[in-house]
Structure formats: C-alpha cells, structure tokens
Design an enzyme around this catalytic site. Structure first.
Site, PDB file in Angstrom:
ATOM      1  N   LYS A 193     -25.047  -2.946   7.439  1.00  0.00           N
ATOM      2  CA  LYS A 193     -26.177  -3.261   8.315  1.00  0.00           C
ATOM      3  C   LYS A 193     -25.833  -2.784   9.725  1.00  0.00           C
ATOM      4  O   LYS A 193     -24.721  -3.000  10.199  1.00  0.00           O
ATOM      5  CB  LYS A 193     -26.356  -4.780   8.291  1.00  0.00           C
ATOM      6  CG  LYS A 193     -27.176  -5.369   9.395  1.00  0.00           C
ATOM      7  CD  LYS A 193     -26.590  -6.700   9.861  1.00  0.00           C
ATOM      8  CE  LYS A 193     -25.348  -6.464  10.673  1.00  0.00           C
ATOM      9  NZ  LYS A 193     -24.997  -7.511  11.629  1.00  0.00           N
ATOM     10  N   VAL A 205     -13.267  -4.456   7.086  1.00  0.00           N
ATOM     11  CA  VAL A 205     -13.466  -5.911   7.171  1.00  0.00           C
ATOM     12  C   VAL A 205     -13.603  -6.328   8.643  1.00  0.00           C
ATOM     13  O   VAL A 205     -12.936  -5.759   9.509  1.00  0.00           O
ATOM     14  CB  VAL A 205     -12.258  -6.622   6.498  1.00  0.00           C
ATOM     15  CG1 VAL A 205     -12.341  -8.122   6.669  1.00  0.00           C
ATOM     16  CG2 VAL A 205     -12.195  -6.243   5.019  1.00  0.00           C
ATOM     17  N   ALA A 206     -14.462  -7.299   8.913  1.00  0.00           N
ATOM     18  CA  ALA A 206     -14.701  -7.812  10.285  1.00  0.00           C
ATOM     19  C   ALA A 206     -15.001  -6.670  11.250  1.00  0.00           C
ATOM     20  O   ALA A 206     -14.336  -6.499  12.267  1.00  0.00           O
ATOM     21  CB  ALA A 206     -13.518  -8.645  10.777  1.00  0.00           C
ATOM     22  N   SER A 207     -16.024  -5.866  10.904  1.00  0.00           N
ATOM     23  CA  SER A 207     -16.258  -4.635  11.658  1.00  0.00           C
ATOM     24  C   SER A 207     -17.640  -4.565  12.307  1.00  0.00           C
ATOM     25  O   SER A 207     -18.011  -3.538  12.855  1.00  0.00           O
ATOM     26  CB  SER A 207     -16.067  -3.435  10.730  1.00  0.00           C
ATOM     27  OG  SER A 207     -17.038  -3.451   9.705  1.00  0.00           O
ATOM     28  N   ILE A 241     -20.621  -4.544  10.940  1.00  0.00           N
ATOM     29  CA  ILE A 241     -21.697  -3.916  10.168  1.00  0.00           C
ATOM     30  C   ILE A 241     -22.053  -4.766   8.949  1.00  0.00           C
ATOM     31  O   ILE A 241     -22.604  -4.256   7.958  1.00  0.00           O
ATOM     32  CB  ILE A 241     -21.386  -2.451   9.782  1.00  0.00           C
ATOM     33  CG1 ILE A 241     -20.000  -2.312   9.142  1.00  0.00           C
ATOM     34  CG2 ILE A 241     -21.498  -1.554  11.004  1.00  0.00           C
ATOM     35  CD1 ILE A 241     -19.698  -0.893   8.668  1.00  0.00           C
ATOM     36  N   GLY A 278     -19.402  -8.525   4.925  1.00  0.00           N
ATOM     37  CA  GLY A 278     -19.307  -9.805   4.208  1.00  0.00           C
ATOM     38  C   GLY A 278     -20.685 -10.371   3.897  1.00  0.00           C
ATOM     39  O   GLY A 278     -20.933 -10.875   2.797  1.00  0.00           O
ATOM     40  N   SER A 279     -21.599 -10.248   4.857  1.00  0.00           N
ATOM     41  CA  SER A 279     -22.967 -10.754   4.646  1.00  0.00           C
ATOM     42  C   SER A 279     -23.678  -9.945   3.565  1.00  0.00           C
ATOM     43  O   SER A 279     -24.389 -10.503   2.723  1.00  0.00           O
ATOM     44  CB  SER A 279     -23.780 -10.651   5.943  1.00  0.00           C
ATOM     45  OG  SER A 279     -23.120 -11.312   6.987  1.00  0.00           O
ATOM     46  N   ASP A 332     -26.570 -13.553   9.061  1.00  0.00           N
ATOM     47  CA  ASP A 332     -26.984 -12.187   8.711  1.00  0.00           C
ATOM     48  C   ASP A 332     -27.314 -12.023   7.233  1.00  0.00           C
ATOM     49  O   ASP A 332     -27.740 -10.947   6.816  1.00  0.00           O
ATOM     50  CB  ASP A 332     -25.847 -11.198   9.047  1.00  0.00           C
ATOM     51  CG  ASP A 332     -25.787 -10.865  10.519  1.00  0.00           C
ATOM     52  OD1 ASP A 332     -26.769 -11.123  11.233  1.00  0.00           O
ATOM     53  OD2 ASP A 332     -24.745 -10.336  10.951  1.00  0.00           O
TER      54      ASP A 332
HETATM   55  O1  C5P Z   1     -23.859 -17.642  10.819  1.00  0.00           O
HETATM   56  P1  C5P Z   1     -22.489 -17.052  10.820  1.00  0.00           P
HETATM   57  O2  C5P Z   1     -21.518 -17.843   9.975  1.00  0.00           O
HETATM   58  O3  C5P Z   1     -22.433 -15.605  10.471  1.00  0.00           O
HETATM   59  O4  C5P Z   1     -21.959 -17.170  12.306  1.00  0.00           O
HETATM   60  C1  C5P Z   1     -20.659 -16.764  12.680  1.00  0.00           C
HETATM   61  C2  C5P Z   1     -20.390 -17.272  14.083  1.00  0.00           C
HETATM   62  O5  C5P Z   1     -21.293 -16.706  15.027  1.00  0.00           O
HETATM   63  C3  C5P Z   1     -20.505 -18.778  14.239  1.00  0.00           C
HETATM   64  O6  C5P Z   1     -19.438 -19.170  15.059  1.00  0.00           O
HETATM   65  C4  C5P Z   1     -21.804 -19.011  14.965  1.00  0.00           C
HETATM   66  O7  C5P Z   1     -21.707 -20.090  15.819  1.00  0.00           O
HETATM   67  C5  C5P Z   1     -22.006 -17.726  15.750  1.00  0.00           C
HETATM   68  N1  C5P Z   1     -23.423 -17.369  15.787  1.00  0.00           N
HETATM   69  C6  C5P Z   1     -24.198 -17.769  16.863  1.00  0.00           C
HETATM   70  N2  C5P Z   1     -25.527 -17.462  16.873  1.00  0.00           N
HETATM   71  C7  C5P Z   1     -26.093 -16.749  15.878  1.00  0.00           C
HETATM   72  C8  C5P Z   1     -25.297 -16.325  14.781  1.00  0.00           C
HETATM   73  C9  C5P Z   1     -23.971 -16.655  14.774  1.00  0.00           C
HETATM   74  O8  C5P Z   1     -23.723 -18.425  17.796  1.00  0.00           O
HETATM   75  N3  C5P Z   1     -27.388 -16.448  15.922  1.00  0.00           N
END
Ligand code: C5P
Length: 288
Positions: free
Chosen positions: A9, A95-97, A99, A102-103, A136
C-alpha cells in the site's frame, strides 16, 4: 490450495490531524496499491499453523502475535466453531517499511481464510474485524485505490487514478509506526486540497500538481528516527522523479515518473549506487 496476494500500500499523501478521544490520530490519505506484494497460501488443516518463507521471512520471524495468525484467530472466533488451516506466508516486502506489508498480510488472510472456510460474514463484520487488527487493514482488505479517513476505518474507493510509473525505494532500515506517531511534532491541521477533477479521470500532470499541494505529515518524525530517509529522497529526486515522498511512516519512499523507461533507469541507477537497498519499479495501480 488457495492463494491471495498481499499488495503493498502506498499513501500518495498522508495528512495527520489531531489525536481523537480514542487515542488514534485523525488521518486523511489517498492510498494506492502496487504489484509489489507478499503471497499467502492456504490449505485445510486440523489446527492453525503458519510457515514463513521468502527473502524477508526470517527477518519477520515467527511470533504468536503475527498479524496473519491474529486475523485467523479473529475469524475462528467470528465463525464460532473450531477451524484449522496451514498458512504459508511468502514475505517479499521489507518488514516495518511503511508500505503496509503486515496490514496487507492480515487483510489477505481474512480474504483467503473466508474463502477456505466458506464463511459468509457480512462485509461490515469483516471490516470490523479488519479494523480491530490495525488501522490500515480495512483499506488493505479492499486493495484498490481509495481515500482513507478517520483512524483508517473510512475507506472510499477512488476511480480514475492515472497509472503512472512509480519507484519504491527502502534503505533496509525498519521504522516502527508507533514510534513515529510518538515523535510527531506540531502539524498544520488542514484538510487535504481537493483534486482538480474528482471524481473522474485525472491526467498525469494534474495528479502530480495536486500531490505537490499535499504532504506526508509523518516525514519529519520518521526522518528524526531514521535520517537515511533524507538520502533516499535525494536519490529519487536526482534520478528524475516528477515528485518524491515518503510512504506511510517510512522508511520506504516513492517517486513518480513520466514513463516506464525513466522509472526503470532510475531503479538501475539507485540499485547500482546502493546495492543494499530494496528498489522496486512498479506503477500506481489498478488491480494486479
Ligand atoms: O492501528 P495500528 O495498530 O496500525 O496502529 C499502530 C500505532 O499507530 C498505534 O500506536 C496507534 O496509536 C498509532 N496510530 C495512530 N493513529 C492512527 C493509526 C495509528 O495514532 N490513525
């Protein structure tokens, strides 16, 4: 055996607003998907098993909280009966990039296992499970160009994005999304400008000009954690990109190019100077 692609993505822009009452930030983003992606394979089995393969399989490493396994467990719970599968994840995306690898894997697991187990969940129920797995995951469930808002739960399909050649470059430095959110400084909390011809067909030039009026609000914070991102952006600019920008929370960056030949040339040039980087020429999707 069933197969699903987990396509990378790319946030063409990513405006980050204020923090909401639930702790998440309000986002506004235009998202597209590319032909870079992981592959997932699914077979019936008596219990849940995950095997990791591919160039980044070992980097990811097996943990019980792998998003694919969490997606599988969430579906078993929604089905309300014991279900098993042998899942093979061929990890091609770094990983952790930034894009959404993981989502996209979690979303592909939801799609693939729903088919394998012949679950007839309502779309809204599947979207709810997706959001529980990560902000995501709902847009990755769709895996088509979309405007994304809210914390990620609002996904509106977009038609008519020009399929411009795009080069993805990752310096092989993992960046944690959570830590970028923690490092966010003050941001202009303004709505993203509307596209000049929206909805409808945008020309390549209109898209690039519009994107120039937008931002990735996570870039400064990500660069403070991984300064090499600045170097990636410079390399993309020097190689003739029409526009360059960091993807998601980094460290991958994209460049858009006028034609496929200049995109391929830039990929070769960057890979020869930085042989350790992940360099992937693709284009703004459509479906692959
Ligand atoms: O939802 P997800 O697990 O991917 O979020 C990863 C991190 O990014 C979490 O620490 C979350 O607090 C933060 N985040 C955020 N606002 C978003 C999406 C994610 O603060 N809209």
């Amino acid at each position: 055996m069933l197969h699903e692609r987990a396509q990378a993505k790319v946030n063409l822009y990513l405006h980050v607003g204020g923090r909401r009452a639930d702790g998440y930030h309000a986002l506004q983003s235009l998202v597209c998907f590319t032909d870079a992606g992981d592959e997932l394979q699914f077979e019936s089995a008596s219990d849940l098993r995950l095997e990791l393969e591919g160039p980044f399989g070992a980097v990811l490493g097996y943990t019980p909280d792998n998003l694919v396994l969490r997606a599988a467990r969430a579906l078993v719970q929604a089905a309300g009966r014991p279900l098993g599968a042998r899942i093979r994840l061929i990890k091609v995306l770094p990983v952790a990039s930034g894009i959404g690898g993981g989502s996209a894997d979690a979303a592909a697991a939801l799609r693939g296992l729903s088919r394998l187990w012949q679950l007839k969940l309502e779309p809204a129920q599947l979207e709810h499970i997706a959001l529980e797995l990560g902000s995501d995951v709902p847009v990755c469930l769709l895996s088509q160009p979309a405007e994304m808002s809210g914390r990620g739960e609002q996904v509106d399909k977009v038609e008519g994005l020009p399929q411009l050649p795009m080069l993805l470059v990752n310096p092989r430095v993992a960046v944690s999304t959570a830590s970028v959110f923690r490092h966010l400084g003050r941001r202009a909390d303004d709505p993203a400008p509307k596209a000049p011809a929206w909805p409808g067909l945008l020309t390549a030039g209109e898209l690039v000009e519009w994107l120039k009026d937008t931002r990735n609000d996570m870039e400064d914070a990500a660069r403070s954690i991984a300064p090499v991102i600045g170097k990636v952006l410079v390399q993309l600019e020097r190689s003739g990109a029409l526009i360059t920008r960091m993807c998601g929370s980094g460290a991958t960056c994209y460049g858009l190019f006028a034609d496929a030949a200049s995109c391929a040339g830039a990929a070769q040039a960057i890979a020869s100077v930085q042989p350790g980087w992940w360099v992937y020429p693709t284009r703004i999707a459509g479906r692959f």
